[in-house]
Design an enzyme around this catalytic site. Structure first.
Site, PDB file in Angstrom:
ATOM      1  N   GLY A  70       0.807  -1.220   0.000  1.00 22.68           N
ATOM      2  CA  GLY A  70       0.000   0.000   0.000  1.00 22.68           C
ATOM      3  C   GLY A  70       0.830   1.255   0.000  1.00 22.68           C
ATOM      4  N   GLY A 121      -8.859   1.925  -3.096  1.00 26.24           N
ATOM      5  CA  GLY A 121      -9.488   1.100  -4.133  1.00 26.24           C
ATOM      6  C   GLY A 121      -8.494   0.565  -5.150  1.00 26.24           C
ATOM      7  CG  ASN A 182      -5.521  -7.744  -0.996  1.00 29.47           C
ATOM      8  OD1 ASN A 182      -6.343  -8.198  -0.204  1.00 29.47           O
ATOM      9  ND2 ASN A 182      -5.393  -6.448  -1.241  1.00 29.47           N
ATOM     10  CB  CYS A 185      -9.240  -5.315  -1.226  1.00 31.17           C
ATOM     11  SG  CYS A 185      -9.193  -3.506  -1.184  1.00 31.17           S
TER      12      CYS A 185
HETATM   13  C1  LIG Z   1      -2.668   3.938   2.667  1.00 31.06           C
HETATM   14  C2  LIG Z   1      -2.805   2.465   2.754  1.00 31.06           C
HETATM   15  C3  LIG Z   1      -2.889   1.705   1.601  1.00 31.06           C
HETATM   16  C4  LIG Z   1      -3.008   0.319   1.672  1.00 31.06           C
HETATM   17  N1  LIG Z   1      -3.079  -0.404   0.521  1.00 31.06           N
HETATM   18  C5  LIG Z   1      -3.069  -1.752   0.584  1.00 31.06           C
HETATM   19  C6  LIG Z   1      -3.061  -2.525  -0.593  1.00 31.06           C
HETATM   20  O1  LIG Z   1      -3.058  -2.003  -1.707  1.00 31.06           O
HETATM   21  N2  LIG Z   1      -3.057  -3.881  -0.476  1.00 31.06           N
HETATM   22  C7  LIG Z   1      -3.048  -4.503   0.744  1.00 31.06           C
HETATM   23  O2  LIG Z   1      -3.020  -5.731   0.797  1.00 31.06           O
HETATM   24  N3  LIG Z   1      -3.060  -3.794   1.878  1.00 31.06           N
HETATM   25  C8  LIG Z   1      -3.067  -2.431   1.838  1.00 31.06           C
HETATM   26  N4  LIG Z   1      -3.081  -1.717   2.990  1.00 31.06           N
HETATM   27  C9  LIG Z   1      -3.070  -2.424   4.296  1.00 31.06           C
HETATM   28  C10 LIG Z   1      -1.633  -2.546   4.836  1.00 31.06           C
HETATM   29  O3  LIG Z   1      -0.859  -3.361   4.000  1.00 31.06           O
HETATM   30  C11 LIG Z   1      -1.614  -3.098   6.255  1.00 31.06           C
HETATM   31  O4  LIG Z   1      -2.143  -4.409   6.235  1.00 31.06           O
HETATM   32  C12 LIG Z   1      -2.428  -2.231   7.212  1.00 31.06           C
HETATM   33  O5  LIG Z   1      -2.270  -0.860   6.930  1.00 31.06           O
HETATM   34  C13 LIG Z   1      -2.095  -2.461   8.677  1.00 31.06           C
HETATM   35  O6  LIG Z   1      -0.828  -1.965   9.003  1.00 31.06           O
HETATM   36  P1  LIG Z   1      -0.586  -0.517   9.705  1.00 31.06           P
HETATM   37  O7  LIG Z   1      -1.549  -0.405  10.839  1.00 31.06           O
HETATM   38  O8  LIG Z   1       0.843  -0.568  10.121  1.00 31.06           O
HETATM   39  O9  LIG Z   1      -0.821   0.509   8.660  1.00 31.06           O
HETATM   40  C14 LIG Z   1      -3.012  -0.324   2.937  1.00 31.06           C
HETATM   41  C15 LIG Z   1      -2.950   0.461   4.097  1.00 31.06           C
HETATM   42  C16 LIG Z   1      -2.842   1.825   4.015  1.00 31.06           C
HETATM   43  C17 LIG Z   1      -2.744   2.624   5.290  1.00 31.06           C
END
Ligand SMILES: Cc1cc2nc3c(=O)[nH]c(=O)nc-3n(C[C@H](O)[C@H](O)[C@H](O)COP(=O)(O)O)c2cc1C
Length: 364
Positions: A70, A121, A182, A185
Site C-alpha cells: 500500500g 481502491g 490479497n 481488500c
Molecule cells: C494507505 C494504505 C494503503 C493500503 N493499501 C493496501 C493494498 O493495496 N493492499 C493490501 O493488501 N493492503 C493495503 N493496505 C493495508 C496494509 O498493507 C496493512 O495491512 C495495514 O495498513 C495495517 O498496518 P498498519 O496499521 O501498520 O498501517 C493499505 C494500508 C494503508 C494505510
C-alpha cells in the site's frame, strides 16, 4: 526520531494526505537512483544483528520488520525503501490490469488516534509494467508482490474474479521473492466478502497450482468471519504445499471508534489502519497461530505497529514477520531502526538469544 516527528511531519501533515504520499514516493524514487544515497541511508537506518535474522518460507530476512503493501503500489521506490532498514519490502497491491482506484479524496490521517483511513481502491499501474520494473532490481532484502483482482469500478461476476487473479499472478511470477495474494481488500464493496464463501479460496488455489509458481505464496485474508473462517482457510489451503502462510488485511468499515465527529466520519469512507486495529489483528493472529500447522505455515502480522513493544507482542502472539505502514507515516523513516534496536533490548530483558525464541510464546 530525529527531526522527522517535530518538523517534517508537521509540514507534511499540512497538505492533502495522498498528495504528500505521492511526493514522498517521488522523492524515494529519486533517492533510490543513487547508490551513494542508499548506502548512506543504510548506514543510518539498518540494524545488522544475527539475533534478528529470520528464515521464513525458505527466504532469509535480515530482521522481522517489513513494509506493508500500500505504500509503494507500483514498485517505484523499492531501493530507497529497502535502505531504510526494513527486513522486507512488499509492493502493491498489483492487479492484472492497471486501475485508477476509487475517486479522490480517498486517504485521511487521524493523528489523535494514530490512524489512517484508506479508501484507495487499489490504484496501480498494472502487473505487467510493474513486473518489468522489478524483475531485475537487486535488493538486499526479500521483495514481495501483493496481487489482487483488478478494480474496474463496477461489480463483476464470479467467473471474472479467478482469471483476473491468475493473469496477475502469471505476470508477476519470477519478479519477486514471495507472492502475497490479497483475498480481502476492504474497500471494494462488491468483492470484499468474495473469499468468505466456502470453496472459493480452494478454487483459486486449484487454478494457480497448474502454474508451477517458483516463489512461496502467502494469503492476505479478512480478519472477519471468526474462527470458522480460519478453519475453512486452513482446510482449503491444505493441499497446496506452496502456500507458506497467512496475514490479515484491514477489516472493512469502521469496527473501532475514532475520535472524530460522526459528521466528519461520514466524509471519510474506507477502512482504518494504524493503532485502532492493533488489538483485532493481534487477537486474530494468535487465533490462527493456535489453529495452524506451525511446521508448515508462518504468519505475517500488520496493524498498529509503532514501537518495538508493538512488534514484539505480535511475534510473541505467533507472527514470524511483522509489517507496518501507518507507523512509517507517523514516525518517519527512523521507525525501523528504533523498532529493531528496541527488539534487541526486549530480547535481552527476557533472556532470549534470538527473535525466534519469542515466537508464539504468548499464543493461547
Ligand atoms: C494507505 C494504505 C494503503 C493500503 N493499501 C493496501 C493494498 O493495496 N493492499 C493490501 O493488501 N493492503 C493495503 N493496505 C493495508 C496494509 O498493507 C496493512 O495491512 C495495514 O495498513 C495495517 O498496518 P498498519 O496499521 O501498520 O498501517 C493499505 C494500508 C494503508 C494505510
Amino acid at each position: 526520531m530525529g527531526i522527522y516527528e517535530p518538523v517534517i511531519r508537521s509540514l507534511a501533515f499540512l497538505g492533502d494526505a495522498e498528495a504528500m504520499h505521492d511526493r514522498a514516493v517521488r522523492l524515494g524514487k529519486r533517492l533510490g537512483k543513487s547508490p551513494r544515497v542508499t548506502q548512506w541511508l543504510t548506514r543510518r537506518y539498518a540494524v545488522e544483528d544475527p539475533r534478528l535474522r529470520c528464515v521464513v518460507a525458505g527466504l532469509e530476512f535480515p530482521n522481522p520488520i517489513g513494509l506493508a503493501a500500500g505504500y509503494d503500489k507500483s514498485g517505484h521506490t523499492v531501493k530507497a525503501l529497502a535502505s531504510l532498514g526494513f527486513g522486507a519490502i512488499e509492493v502493491g497491491s498489483v492487479s492484472a490490469d492497471s486501475s485508477q482506484g476509487n475517486p479522490r479524496p480517498r486517504l485521511w490521517r487521524v493523528p489523535r488516534d494514530r490512524a489512517i483511513v484508506v479508501n484507495y481502491g487499489l490504484p496501480n499501474e498494472g502487473a505487467e509494467q510493474i513486473a518489468r520494473r522489478l524483475r531485475d532490481v537487486e535488493l538486499p532484502v526479500p521483495l514481495g508482490i501483493n496481487v489482487v483482482k483488478t478494480n474496474r469500478g463496477y461489480a463483476e461476476p464470479e467467473e471474472a474474479v479467478f482469471p483476473d487473479y491468475e493473469a496477475g499472478v502469471r505476470m508477476v511470477n519470477g519478479a519477486c521473492d514471495y507472492l502475497m495474494l490479497n483475498l480481502g481488500c476492504p474497500n471494494i464493496e462488491s468483492e470484499r466478502d468474495f473469499f468468505g464463501t466456502p470453496g472459493r479460496i480452494a478454487e483459486l488455489l486449484r487454478r494457480l497450482d497448474a502454474m508451477e509458481l517458483n516463489t512461496p505464496v502467502f494469503l492476505k485474508v479478512s480478519p472477519c468471519g471468526g474462527d470458522a473462517f480460519l478453519d475453512q482457510l486452513l482446510e482449503e489451503a491444505d493441499p497446496y504445499e506452496w502456500v507458506k502462510g497467512f496475514m490479515f488485511n484491514l477489516p472493512p468499515g469502521k469496527p473501532v471508534p475514532l475520535s472524530v465527529s460522526a459528521e466528519k466520519l461520514e466524509t471519510m469512507p474506507g477502512a482504518i489502519a494504524g493503532k485502532p486495529i492493533q488489538e483485532l489483528i493481534d487477537e486474530r493472529t494468535a487465533a490462527l497461530y493456535c489453529r495452524m500447522d506451525r511446521q508448515r505455515y508462518s504468519l505475517i502480522a500488520a496493524g498498529g505497529v509503532f514501537t518495538a513493544e508493538d512488534a514484539y507482542r505480535k511475534i510473541r502472539l505467533g507472527a514470524s514477520l511483522v509489517q507496518l505502514l501507518a507507523g512509517l507515516v507517523y514516525e518517519g523513516p527512523g521507525i525501523v531502526r528504533s523498532i529493531n534496536e528496541g527488539l534487541l533490548a526486549l530480547l535481552e530483558r527476557d533472556g532470549l538469544n534470538h527473535i525466534h525464541d519469542a515466537l508464539g510464546v504468548d499464543a493461547r
